[in-house]
Write a protein that holds these residues in place. Structure first.
Motif, PDB file in Angstrom:
ATOM      1  N   GLU A 179       0.820  -1.209   0.000  1.00  0.00           N
ATOM      2  CA  GLU A 179       0.000   0.000   0.000  1.00  0.00           C
ATOM      3  C   GLU A 179       0.856   1.263   0.000  1.00  0.00           C
ATOM      4  OE1 GLU A 179      -2.651  -0.166   3.286  1.00  0.00           O
ATOM      5  OE2 GLU A 179      -3.732  -1.927   2.562  1.00  0.00           O
ATOM      6  N   GLY A 180       2.090   1.166   0.516  1.00  0.00           N
ATOM      7  CA  GLY A 180       2.937   2.346   0.621  1.00  0.00           C
ATOM      8  C   GLY A 180       4.033   2.427  -0.417  1.00  0.00           C
ATOM      9  N   ILE A 181       4.047   1.512  -1.387  1.00  0.00           N
ATOM     10  CA  ILE A 181       5.091   1.504  -2.423  1.00  0.00           C
ATOM     11  C   ILE A 181       4.531   2.067  -3.721  1.00  0.00           C
ATOM     12  CG2 ILE A 181       6.461  -0.027  -3.909  1.00  0.00           C
ATOM     13  CD1 ILE A 181       7.025  -1.739  -1.477  1.00  0.00           C
ATOM     14  N   ALA A 182       5.296   2.933  -4.368  1.00  0.00           N
ATOM     15  CA  ALA A 182       4.869   3.557  -5.615  1.00  0.00           C
ATOM     16  C   ALA A 182       4.703   2.509  -6.701  1.00  0.00           C
ATOM     17  CB  ALA A 182       5.883   4.614  -6.046  1.00  0.00           C
ATOM     18  N   LYS A 183       3.600   2.558  -7.388  1.00  0.00           N
ATOM     19  CA  LYS A 183       3.354   1.610  -8.482  1.00  0.00           C
ATOM     20  C   LYS A 183       4.098   2.047  -9.745  1.00  0.00           C
ATOM     21  CE  LYS A 183       0.710  -0.688  -5.762  1.00  0.00           C
ATOM     22  NZ  LYS A 183       1.040   0.050  -4.528  1.00  0.00           N
ATOM     23  N   GLY A 340      12.287  -2.362  10.586  1.00  0.00           N
ATOM     24  CA  GLY A 340      11.017  -1.800  11.040  1.00  0.00           C
ATOM     25  C   GLY A 340      10.765  -0.370  10.608  1.00  0.00           C
ATOM     26  N   PRO A 341      11.789   0.519  10.632  1.00  0.00           N
ATOM     27  CA  PRO A 341      11.539   1.903  10.215  1.00  0.00           C
ATOM     28  C   PRO A 341      10.964   2.029   8.808  1.00  0.00           C
ATOM     29  CG  PRO A 341      13.600   1.790  11.427  1.00  0.00           C
ATOM     30  CD  PRO A 341      13.126   0.377  11.245  1.00  0.00           C
ATOM     31  N   ALA A 342      11.305   1.110   7.915  1.00  0.00           N
ATOM     32  CA  ALA A 342      10.746   1.157   6.556  1.00  0.00           C
ATOM     33  C   ALA A 342       9.236   0.949   6.600  1.00  0.00           C
ATOM     34  CB  ALA A 342      11.404   0.099   5.677  1.00  0.00           C
ATOM     35  N   LEU A 343       8.780   0.002   7.419  1.00  0.00           N
ATOM     36  CA  LEU A 343       7.340  -0.245   7.550  1.00  0.00           C
ATOM     37  C   LEU A 343       6.658   0.944   8.224  1.00  0.00           C
ATOM     38  CD1 LEU A 343       5.033  -2.265   7.143  1.00  0.00           C
ATOM     39  CD2 LEU A 343       5.506  -3.162   9.425  1.00  0.00           C
ATOM     40  N   ASN A 344       7.293   1.515   9.238  1.00  0.00           N
ATOM     41  CA  ASN A 344       6.726   2.693   9.907  1.00  0.00           C
ATOM     42  C   ASN A 344       6.540   3.853   8.928  1.00  0.00           C
ATOM     43  OD1 ASN A 344       6.947   1.174  12.253  1.00  0.00           O
ATOM     44  ND2 ASN A 344       8.828   2.194  12.926  1.00  0.00           N
ATOM     45  N   MET A 345       7.530   4.053   8.060  1.00  0.00           N
ATOM     46  CA  MET A 345       7.470   5.164   7.114  1.00  0.00           C
ATOM     47  C   MET A 345       6.279   5.031   6.165  1.00  0.00           C
ATOM     48  SD  MET A 345       9.647   7.641   7.495  1.00  0.00           S
ATOM     49  CE  MET A 345       9.376   8.402   5.888  1.00  0.00           C
ATOM     50  N   VAL A 346       6.107   3.845   5.581  1.00  0.00           N
ATOM     51  CA  VAL A 346       5.012   3.696   4.605  1.00  0.00           C
ATOM     52  C   VAL A 346       3.653   3.671   5.295  1.00  0.00           C
ATOM     53  CG1 VAL A 346       6.507   2.481   2.971  1.00  0.00           C
ATOM     54  CG2 VAL A 346       5.144   1.153   4.586  1.00  0.00           C
ATOM     55  N   TYR A 347       3.623   3.327   6.576  1.00  0.00           N
ATOM     56  CA  TYR A 347       2.362   3.306   7.328  1.00  0.00           C
ATOM     57  C   TYR A 347       1.937   4.715   7.730  1.00  0.00           C
ATOM     58  CZ  TYR A 347      -1.057   2.067  10.969  1.00  0.00           C
ATOM     59  OH  TYR A 347      -2.203   1.970  11.728  1.00  0.00           O
ATOM     60  N   HIS A 348       2.893   5.526   8.178  1.00  0.00           N
ATOM     61  CA  HIS A 348       2.557   6.816   8.781  1.00  0.00           C
ATOM     62  C   HIS A 348       2.596   8.001   7.812  1.00  0.00           C
ATOM     63  CE1 HIS A 348       2.145   5.593  12.944  1.00  0.00           C
ATOM     64  NE2 HIS A 348       3.280   4.935  12.888  1.00  0.00           N
ATOM     65  N   TYR A 349       3.368   7.889   6.720  1.00  0.00           N
ATOM     66  CA  TYR A 349       3.575   9.061   5.877  1.00  0.00           C
ATOM     67  C   TYR A 349       3.094   8.807   4.444  1.00  0.00           C
ATOM     68  CZ  TYR A 349       6.273  10.821   9.783  1.00  0.00           C
ATOM     69  OH  TYR A 349       6.651  11.242  11.030  1.00  0.00           O
ATOM     70  N   PRO A 350       2.634   9.865   3.770  1.00  0.00           N
ATOM     71  CA  PRO A 350       2.015   9.695   2.448  1.00  0.00           C
ATOM     72  C   PRO A 350       3.001   9.752   1.300  1.00  0.00           C
ATOM     73  CG  PRO A 350       1.769  11.967   3.154  1.00  0.00           C
ATOM     74  CD  PRO A 350       2.509  11.249   4.265  1.00  0.00           C
ATOM     75  N   TYR A 351       4.277   9.421   1.557  1.00  0.00           N
ATOM     76  CA  TYR A 351       5.289   9.482   0.499  1.00  0.00           C
ATOM     77  C   TYR A 351       5.524   8.080  -0.050  1.00  0.00           C
ATOM     78  CZ  TYR A 351       6.159  13.705   3.260  1.00  0.00           C
ATOM     79  OH  TYR A 351       6.005  14.872   3.962  1.00  0.00           O
ATOM     80  N   PRO A 352       5.068   7.779  -1.262  1.00  0.00           N
ATOM     81  CA  PRO A 352       5.247   6.431  -1.815  1.00  0.00           C
ATOM     82  C   PRO A 352       6.726   6.059  -1.905  1.00  0.00           C
ATOM     83  CG  PRO A 352       3.696   7.707  -3.128  1.00  0.00           C
ATOM     84  CD  PRO A 352       4.339   8.669  -2.188  1.00  0.00           C
ATOM     85  N   LEU A 353       7.063   4.888  -1.421  1.00  0.00           N
ATOM     86  CA  LEU A 353       8.442   4.395  -1.478  1.00  0.00           C
ATOM     87  C   LEU A 353       8.730   3.885  -2.881  1.00  0.00           C
ATOM     88  CD1 LEU A 353      11.111   3.525  -0.129  1.00  0.00           C
ATOM     89  CD2 LEU A 353       9.955   1.416   0.588  1.00  0.00           C
TER      90      LEU A 353
END
Length: 383
Positions: A179-183, A340-353
């Protein structure tokens, strides 16, 4: 005390709404995942329900009795100065007691909220995995979301085998990453800027992205750097430019950008390296924003290092929220054992990885973020 509920995409989106409605002294009582209404019950997006509260206004904090007493004292000429001072002193003391009680209530609510989150029952089969996620610096809100996803499953956790628990955990985490990774990882913009604190590897990452465009995309690329603070950074990018036969312009101020791009006339895409400095320095974020005001079709990447502790990564991201960020790149994926910080980032912030950097090699050590592989790393499953 005033209480309001917000339904938002993430906590970062809730803060300005809470501050606007309740003031900067407001506290968050609780937050929980929820689902927004979808089209005929489908395509429902994951949202966050946030409950916040604030104390009464300063005027309301003063006891009505105390206000009346002060007014009557001021208006009554029969009360002498000594008595008036005594009455006002008593009024101030009452206000101090009331404010102290409100502060204690606020602290109690905060501690109760924190305790309730941490004390939520963890099913026995998940205890070991929850301990593992905490060791990986996955924050408590994400852990509680994962636990609730287990509870929403068709089979009780207590009836699942170890293998089933592991597979379900992998699936939930993979979904969160997905859900947090850019398509779409290939930017459409012609002007791409990398921003972030010092030491995260922006210059090397720029070289990797530029090399991919030159070697695989056969595109004409121009390099720009605003990092005039570190001579070594300019020389490093110049070296990469010479190897790739890519021109480089050093930009000292935002006003120099039009002339610099004119000197790179004929380039299809520009990559700009921003100055890496201490993100806590006053004026640093404003300086970056000034450079990003250039009139062009832009795409800006926030670059963070996986060797940064989550609490510091969160502070950096909060500080950089004033900058128009489009996507996220995580570097030094190969230099950490804590994912874990990678999962936290995509969960909390709207910046697609978009990308993970896996080494210093140019251009090979950069990959598109893959949710399945990232989930395996976090859970600790070998390929």
């Amino acid at each position: 005390m005033k209480i309001k509920t917000y339904v938002v995409d993430n906590l970062a989106e809730a803060y300005p709404l809470i501050f606007r409605d309740l003031g900067k002294e407001a506290i968050i009582l609780k937050s929980k995942p929820t689902k927004a209404p979808g089209f005929f019950g489908v395509f429902r997006r994951r949202k966050l329900e946030v409950v916040a509260a604030a104390e009464l206004s300063e005027q309301a904090q003063v006891s009505p009795t105390a206000v009346d007493m002060s007014a009557s004292v001021a208006a009554n000429p029969l009360i002498n100065e000594g008595n008036q001072a005594e009455h006002l002193s008593s009024t101030n003391a009452s206000q101090d007691v009331l404010l102290k009680e409100l502060a204690e209530m606020k602290g109690l609510i905060q501690s109760m909220t924190k305790a309730s989150v941490q004390s939520q029952t963890i099913p026995k089969p998940l205890e070991g995995w929850v301990a593992h996620l905490r060791d990986q610096e996955v924050d408590e809100e994400v852990i509680q979301f994962i636990v609730k996803k287990f509870a929403m499953g068709n089979q009780p956790v207590e009836e699942m085998s170890n293998e089933e628990v592991q597979e379900t955990l992998l699936h939930i985490i993979e979904q969160l990453f997905d859900e947090g990774i850019a398509k779409e990882t290939e930017p459409n913009a012609s002007f791409i800027t990398l921003v972030g604190p010092t030491g995260v590897g922006k210059t090397t990452t720029i070289a990797k992205l530029a090399a991919a465009r030159v070697l695989h995309g056969k595109q004409r690329v121009g390099l720009l750097t605003t990092d005039t603070y570190r001579i070594a950074a300019v020389e490093q990018l110049k070296t990469y430019g010479n190897i790739l036969n890519v021109p480089l312009e050093v930009v000292a101020s935002p006003e120099d950008l039009p002339a610099a791009t004119e000197n790179l006339k004929g380039c299809k895409v520009f990559f700009m390296d921003s100055a890496g400095r201490n993100y806590l320095e006053e004026g640093y974020v404003q300086e970056i924003s000034d450079f990003l005001g250039y009139d062009a079709e832009q795409e800006n990447y926030l670059v963070l290092s996986m060797t940064t502790r989550w609490r510091d990564m969160k502070k950096i991201t909060e500080k950089m929220k004033a900058v128009p960020i489009d996507k996220l790149i995580l570097t030094k994926w190969d230099e950490t054992t804590c994912y874990g910080p990678a999962l936290n980032m995509v969960y909390h912030y709207p910046y697609p990885l978009t990308y993970l950097c896996t080494g210093q090699g140019v251009p090979q050590d950069i990959i598109h973020a893959n949710p399945a592989e990232m989930a395996k790393k976090l859970v600790g499953v070998e390929r």
